[in-house]
Design a protein around this motif. Structure first.
Motif, PDB file in Angstrom:
ATOM      1  N   SER A 259       7.268   3.001   9.641  1.00 34.02           N
ATOM      2  CA  SER A 259       6.471   3.282   8.447  1.00 34.02           C
ATOM      3  C   SER A 259       5.583   4.505   8.629  1.00 34.02           C
ATOM      4  CB  SER A 259       5.581   2.078   8.121  1.00 34.02           C
ATOM      5  OG  SER A 259       6.354   0.933   7.901  1.00 34.02           O
ATOM      6  N   PRO A 260       5.465   5.319   7.573  1.00 34.09           N
ATOM      7  CA  PRO A 260       4.515   6.436   7.622  1.00 34.09           C
ATOM      8  C   PRO A 260       3.088   5.915   7.695  1.00 34.09           C
ATOM      9  CG  PRO A 260       6.083   6.673   5.811  1.00 34.09           C
ATOM     10  CD  PRO A 260       6.221   5.278   6.328  1.00 34.09           C
ATOM     11  N   PRO A 261       2.136   6.777   8.049  1.00 38.12           N
ATOM     12  CA  PRO A 261       0.738   6.356   8.061  1.00 38.12           C
ATOM     13  C   PRO A 261       0.293   5.899   6.672  1.00 38.12           C
ATOM     14  CG  PRO A 261       1.020   8.474   9.152  1.00 38.12           C
ATOM     15  CD  PRO A 261       2.312   8.167   8.484  1.00 38.12           C
ATOM     16  N   LEU A 262      -0.785   5.130   6.630  1.00 38.77           N
ATOM     17  CA  LEU A 262      -1.289   4.609   5.356  1.00 38.77           C
ATOM     18  C   LEU A 262      -1.610   5.743   4.384  1.00 38.77           C
ATOM     19  CD1 LEU A 262      -3.820   1.734   6.108  1.00 38.77           C
ATOM     20  CD2 LEU A 262      -1.638   1.565   4.899  1.00 38.77           C
ATOM     21  N   PRO A 263      -1.079   5.682   3.161  1.00 44.32           N
ATOM     22  CA  PRO A 263      -1.354   6.723   2.170  1.00 44.32           C
ATOM     23  C   PRO A 263      -2.453   6.312   1.190  1.00 44.32           C
ATOM     24  CG  PRO A 263       0.502   5.430   1.438  1.00 44.32           C
ATOM     25  CD  PRO A 263       0.005   4.784   2.721  1.00 44.32           C
ATOM     26  N   LEU A 264      -3.187   7.276   0.685  1.00 44.76           N
ATOM     27  CA  LEU A 264      -4.132   7.068  -0.411  1.00 44.76           C
ATOM     28  C   LEU A 264      -3.587   7.809  -1.632  1.00 44.76           C
ATOM     29  CD1 LEU A 264      -6.910   6.052  -1.482  1.00 44.76           C
ATOM     30  CD2 LEU A 264      -7.831   8.286  -0.803  1.00 44.76           C
ATOM     31  N   TYR A 265      -3.259   7.055  -2.673  1.00 42.30           N
ATOM     32  CA  TYR A 265      -2.740   7.648  -3.904  1.00 42.30           C
ATOM     33  C   TYR A 265      -3.880   7.977  -4.865  1.00 42.30           C
ATOM     34  CZ  TYR A 265       2.276   6.810  -3.186  1.00 42.30           C
ATOM     35  OH  TYR A 265       3.566   6.849  -2.736  1.00 42.30           O
ATOM     36  N   TYR A 266      -3.585   8.937  -5.746  1.00 45.70           N
ATOM     37  CA  TYR A 266      -4.577   9.330  -6.741  1.00 45.70           C
ATOM     38  C   TYR A 266      -3.861   9.951  -7.928  1.00 45.70           C
ATOM     39  CZ  TYR A 266      -9.249  10.571  -8.326  1.00 45.70           C
ATOM     40  OH  TYR A 266     -10.434  10.621  -9.033  1.00 45.70           O
ATOM     41  N   GLY A 267      -4.263   9.601  -9.141  1.00 47.65           N
ATOM     42  CA  GLY A 267      -3.724  10.316 -10.284  1.00 47.65           C
ATOM     43  C   GLY A 267      -3.558   9.492 -11.536  1.00 47.65           C
ATOM     44  N   GLY A 268      -2.937  10.125 -12.527  1.00 50.49           N
ATOM     45  CA  GLY A 268      -2.691   9.514 -13.814  1.00 50.49           C
ATOM     46  C   GLY A 268      -1.209   9.413 -14.088  1.00 50.49           C
ATOM     47  N   VAL A 269      -0.865   9.097 -15.323  1.00 55.01           N
ATOM     48  CA  VAL A 269       0.527   8.904 -15.718  1.00 55.01           C
ATOM     49  C   VAL A 269       1.303  10.201 -15.493  1.00 55.01           C
ATOM     50  CG1 VAL A 269       2.073   8.338 -17.619  1.00 55.01           C
ATOM     51  CG2 VAL A 269      -0.128   7.154 -17.398  1.00 55.01           C
ATOM     52  N   GLY A 270       2.399  10.114 -14.761  1.00 51.09           N
ATOM     53  CA  GLY A 270       3.234  11.274 -14.499  1.00 51.09           C
ATOM     54  C   GLY A 270       2.682  12.245 -13.480  1.00 51.09           C
ATOM     55  N   ASP A 271       1.541  11.921 -12.906  1.00 56.33           N
ATOM     56  CA  ASP A 271       0.919  12.860 -11.961  1.00 56.33           C
ATOM     57  C   ASP A 271       0.122  12.093 -10.911  1.00 56.33           C
ATOM     58  OD1 ASP A 271       0.296  15.301 -10.873  1.00 56.33           O
ATOM     59  OD2 ASP A 271      -1.370  15.711 -12.231  1.00 56.33           O
ATOM     60  N   THR A 272       0.782  11.148 -10.260  1.00 55.23           N
ATOM     61  CA  THR A 272       0.145  10.354  -9.217  1.00 55.23           C
ATOM     62  C   THR A 272       0.707  10.775  -7.867  1.00 55.23           C
ATOM     63  OG1 THR A 272      -0.117   8.487 -10.735  1.00 55.23           O
ATOM     64  CG2 THR A 272      -0.302   8.016  -8.391  1.00 55.23           C
ATOM     65  N   HIS A 273      -0.177  11.198  -6.975  1.00 54.21           N
ATOM     66  CA  HIS A 273       0.257  11.770  -5.702  1.00 54.21           C
ATOM     67  C   HIS A 273      -0.543  11.183  -4.535  1.00 54.21           C
ATOM     68  CE1 HIS A 273       2.487  14.793  -7.936  1.00 54.21           C
ATOM     69  NE2 HIS A 273       1.391  15.086  -8.615  1.00 54.21           N
ATOM     70  N   ILE A 274       0.003  11.356  -3.343  1.00 51.08           N
ATOM     71  CA  ILE A 274      -0.745  11.021  -2.129  1.00 51.08           C
ATOM     72  C   ILE A 274      -1.712  12.160  -1.850  1.00 51.08           C
ATOM     73  CG2 ILE A 274      -0.567  10.623   0.361  1.00 51.08           C
ATOM     74  CD1 ILE A 274       2.247   9.469  -0.180  1.00 51.08           C
ATOM     75  N   VAL A 275      -2.986  11.829  -1.731  1.00 47.67           N
ATOM     76  CA  VAL A 275      -3.989  12.873  -1.489  1.00 47.67           C
ATOM     77  C   VAL A 275      -4.544  12.822  -0.072  1.00 47.67           C
ATOM     78  CG1 VAL A 275      -4.667  13.127  -3.899  1.00 47.67           C
ATOM     79  CG2 VAL A 275      -5.826  11.419  -2.479  1.00 47.67           C
ATOM     80  N   GLN A 276      -4.234  11.745   0.651  1.00 48.92           N
ATOM     81  CA  GLN A 276      -4.696  11.670   2.043  1.00 48.92           C
ATOM     82  C   GLN A 276      -3.774  10.730   2.813  1.00 48.92           C
ATOM     83  OE1 GLN A 276      -8.540   9.727   3.224  1.00 48.92           O
ATOM     84  NE2 GLN A 276      -9.147  11.816   3.756  1.00 48.92           N
ATOM     85  N   GLN A 277      -3.304  11.193   3.968  1.00 47.92           N
ATOM     86  CA  GLN A 277      -2.411  10.388   4.801  1.00 47.92           C
ATOM     87  C   GLN A 277      -2.492  10.878   6.248  1.00 47.92           C
ATOM     88  OE1 GLN A 277       1.766  10.523   3.641  1.00 47.92           O
ATOM     89  NE2 GLN A 277       2.095   8.420   4.327  1.00 47.92           N
ATOM     90  N   PRO A 278      -2.975  10.067   7.177  1.00 47.53           N
ATOM     91  CA  PRO A 278      -3.454   8.704   6.964  1.00 47.53           C
ATOM     92  C   PRO A 278      -4.816   8.684   6.276  1.00 47.53           C
ATOM     93  CG  PRO A 278      -3.825   9.352   9.241  1.00 47.53           C
ATOM     94  CD  PRO A 278      -3.033  10.462   8.606  1.00 47.53           C
ATOM     95  N   VAL A 279      -5.062   7.614   5.553  1.00 45.59           N
ATOM     96  CA  VAL A 279      -6.315   7.488   4.820  1.00 45.59           C
ATOM     97  C   VAL A 279      -7.478   7.272   5.789  1.00 45.59           C
ATOM     98  CG1 VAL A 279      -5.989   5.004   4.529  1.00 45.59           C
ATOM     99  CG2 VAL A 279      -7.492   6.238   2.972  1.00 45.59           C
ATOM    100  N   ASN A 280      -8.613   7.873   5.478  1.00 42.63           N
ATOM    101  CA  ASN A 280      -9.855   7.587   6.207  1.00 42.63           C
ATOM    102  C   ASN A 280     -10.438   6.327   5.587  1.00 42.63           C
ATOM    103  OD1 ASN A 280     -12.397   7.380   7.286  1.00 42.63           O
ATOM    104  ND2 ASN A 280     -12.912   9.547   7.025  1.00 42.63           N
ATOM    105  N   ILE A 281     -10.080   5.195   6.156  1.00 44.93           N
ATOM    106  CA  ILE A 281     -10.347   3.933   5.476  1.00 44.93           C
ATOM    107  C   ILE A 281     -11.831   3.571   5.428  1.00 44.93           C
ATOM    108  CG2 ILE A 281     -10.168   2.246   7.374  1.00 44.93           C
ATOM    109  CD1 ILE A 281      -8.095   0.810   5.381  1.00 44.93           C
ATOM    110  N   THR A 282     -12.634   4.135   6.300  1.00 43.19           N
ATOM    111  CA  THR A 282     -14.073   3.823   6.248  1.00 43.19           C
ATOM    112  C   THR A 282     -14.743   4.472   5.032  1.00 43.19           C
ATOM    113  OG1 THR A 282     -14.655   5.687   7.681  1.00 43.19           O
ATOM    114  CG2 THR A 282     -14.226   3.574   8.746  1.00 43.19           C
TER     115      THR A 282
END
Length: 617
Positions: A259-282
């Protein structure tokens, strides 16, 4: 004249006001692996949950509220659709990071429903999704299932574990005899993984099976390490963090995790992307909350109604917390995570007042399933209930439930009437005065009559029956293998009992994985009014026993005959490495190349929110 009267009546019905006199804003707070007994207002003496307790004090606390499943993915699907997980294909078990399937597009989520029939709610999910991703196209992401806005982690944050869970790059938990595999944590007392395990440091482990298992892992680890270093001179062997307690899923390849590192998604309809990977979970707790506040602000400013699904997940293992809450609770790391969840819930509640919409907003809090007691002091508690996550004993599916709406939901009330996460969809449908779709079967009942009253609970719940689906139902095993228990009024009948790996190491051996699923020759019956801990089944020779069993069996036969009970399993579609979310699709070497940070401490959440959401609305 008659035609005129009919026309006037039709117009009056069409223009009828919702039962509250207005369309409410709606917020569902959903915790992760949070047990019935974890909250201060549910009796835990060491929890610090003032904001959750405020919901209980100012609203209604439900003591017989149930999740549709004892594990994550199916419980979340049931909450959002109002339908058994078997009907939506979210069975058996849960989705993994590389799962191919997900919640089918044909399913109507609460978010999608709030955009039908002339409604135009703004809808957002923040936090854990866990009902499918869909590879590079994000087919199953929430912004393709009715939500306008999404930021969060698309599955459990142990798929794989984050690099660290606490400030200053502290690890997720110390390596112990019970958790010897966590090689990613700087606070592990031996970075060489299993090499520290000896008979001596296992002798205090009260479960001999766990000691035996740990030594078996050590032997396997050393063998694979020797082979790897022989074939890869100069490279350091590290065990993938996906390793779990079952030797059957040790790992398929000792060179790379799947598995890839944990991703953080962000966005709206038709424009949702991973903005940080791995996520800084703190940073996740404040990130989530700030985005909820921005969403509420944007909705209120536009004079539009909103629905927020805030899916907290810091109480799932491994727990995490920011510097503001690390090492602040006497409950330890679970308490730190719990306190931060409560704090951020409170910030959102306070913001409703700041925006002047507190009296127009219906708030509900619950949890996806019971506590993961295998994690011992870091696993939560079900209080007086038996077992926890993964089981159909009460501790697996009876969860906290809090309803709040000033002047509309009775305050300071404790309700012992039965309710379920399945009931949220029809309750919301009644609040917005729209019919639920008639082309499919729904398993929930509106809670409006007994929640929205100031008459001290005179309204009666329409639910007198609850069905306990196991974590891994399978229609091919016969009906008794598909349903483990049924509750009718105070009577709960178990046809099948069994434990779960989520309860291994727990003191009650009935809860553990080696308590295999057993079809009972004589079903076990419990009176939950008198024996909520399921300790004392009445004697089967009692004259009432056979009569109760007969009545409970009728309830199951009714469900068995409903249309569309089993949809094709989405989880059985399996996994494909190409479906593991990656911010650099097609990159090599996989999966370490999935590494990006579009936040990098220079972009604020508001700048991203403006870019991905406001500019598209």
């Amino acid at each position: 004249m008659v035609a005129l009267l009919v026309g006037i009546l039709a117009l009056a019905v069409a223009n009828a006001a919702p039962p509250l006199g207005f369309l409410p804003n709606i917020i569902i707070f959903y915790a992760d692996d949070y047990g019935w007994g974890d909250m201060e207002s549910y009796g835990h003496p060491m929890s610090i949950t003032p904001n959750l307790d405020r919901l209980a004090k100012e609203g209604t606390k439900l003591t017989a509220f149930y999740s549709s499943s004892p594990v994550c993915s199916p419980s979340r699907a049931a909450l959002l659709t109002g339908r058994f997980q078997t009907r939506t294909g979210i069975w058996p078990g849960v989705f993994n990071a590389d799962s191919v399937g997900g919640l089918p597009e044909s399913e109507i989520t609460i978010a999608k429903f709030l955009k039908m029939n002339g409604l135009n709610y703004r809808t957002a999910i923040v936090g854990k999704w866990h009902i499918g991703t869909g590879g590079e196209n994000g087919t199953y992401l929430p912004t393709n299932r009715g939500f306008d806005f999404y930021t969060g982690i698309p599955y459990s944050h142990d798929m794989p574990d984050p690099p660290y869970c606490f400030p200053d790059k502290r690890g997720c938990w110390p390596a112990t005899a019970i958790d010897p595999w966590n090689d990613t944590c700087p606070d592990s007392f031996d970075q060489s993984n299993f090499e520290h395990i000896t008979e001596e440091n296992l002798k205090y482990d009260y479960d001999p099976l766990s000691a035996e298992q740990a030594l078996r892992y050590k032997k396997r680890y050393l063998k694979d390490k020797k082979e790897f270093e022989k074939n890869n001179p100069g490279k350091k062997f590290k065990i993938p963090v996906e390793l779990r307690r079952s030797e059957n899923v040790y790992y398929e390849d000792n060179v790379a995790a799947s598995s890839p590192p944990l991703p953080l998604y962000y966005g709206g309809v038709g424009d949702t992307h991973i903005v940080q990977q791995p996520v800084n979970i703190t940073n996740v707790p404040s990130w989530y909350t700030n985005n909820v506040l921005s969403f509420i602000n944007a909705s209120v400013s536009a004079k539009e109604k909103f629905f927020v699904y805030m899916a907290f997940h810091q109480t799932h293992h491994p727990q995490f917390a920011s510097s503001m809450f690390f090492n602040t609770s006497q409950r330890g790391m679970f308490g730190d995570a719990e306190a931060e969840m409560d704090y951020n819930l409170g910030k959102i509640m306070d913001y409703l007042t700041t925006m002047g919409v507190e009296n127009e907003t219906f708030v509900f809090f619950s949890s996806d399933n019971g506590p993961s007691l295998a994690r011992e002091t870091r696993g939560g508690t079900a209080g007086p209930l038996k077992c926890g996550k993964g089981t159909t004993w009460e501790g697996g599916q009876r969860v906290p439930g809090l309803a709040w709406m000033p002047g509309k939901v009775a305050s300071g009330r404790v309700s012992r009437q039965m309710g379920s996460t399945l009931d949220m969809f029809p309750t919301i449908a009644e609040l917005v005065d729209k019919p639920i779709p008639t082309d499919r079967y729904y398993d929930g009942y509106s809670m409006y009559d007994w929640l929205f009253t100031e008459k001290g609970g005179n309204g009666k719940s329409k639910r007198d029956t609850f069905y306990y689906w196991p974590k891994d139902p399978n229609p091919n095993k016969g009906w008794q293998q598909s349903l483990h228990a049924v509750r009718v009024n105070q009577w709960k009948l178990h046809w099948i009992t069994g434990g779960s790996h989520c309860q291994n190491y727990y003191a009650d051996t009935d809860c553990r994985d080696n308590a295999t699923e057993t079809v009972l020759t004589t079903p076990k019956l419990f009176n939950l009014y008198q024996d909520v801990g399921e300790h004392y089944p009445p004697n089967v020779s009692q004259p009432f026993y056979s009569n109760i069993v007969k009545e409970v069996n009728k309830s199951w036969e009714f469900i068995l005959n409903t249309q569309g009970l089993w949809a094709t399993s989405e989880i059985n579609k399996g996994g494909n490495q190409a479906h593991g979310p990656c911010c650099n699709w097609g990159c090599t070497p996989w999966p370490s190349c999935c590494d990006c940070d579009k936040i990098n401490n220079t972009v604020t959440h508001q700048e991203l929110f403006d870019t991905y959401y406001l500019n598209s609305n």
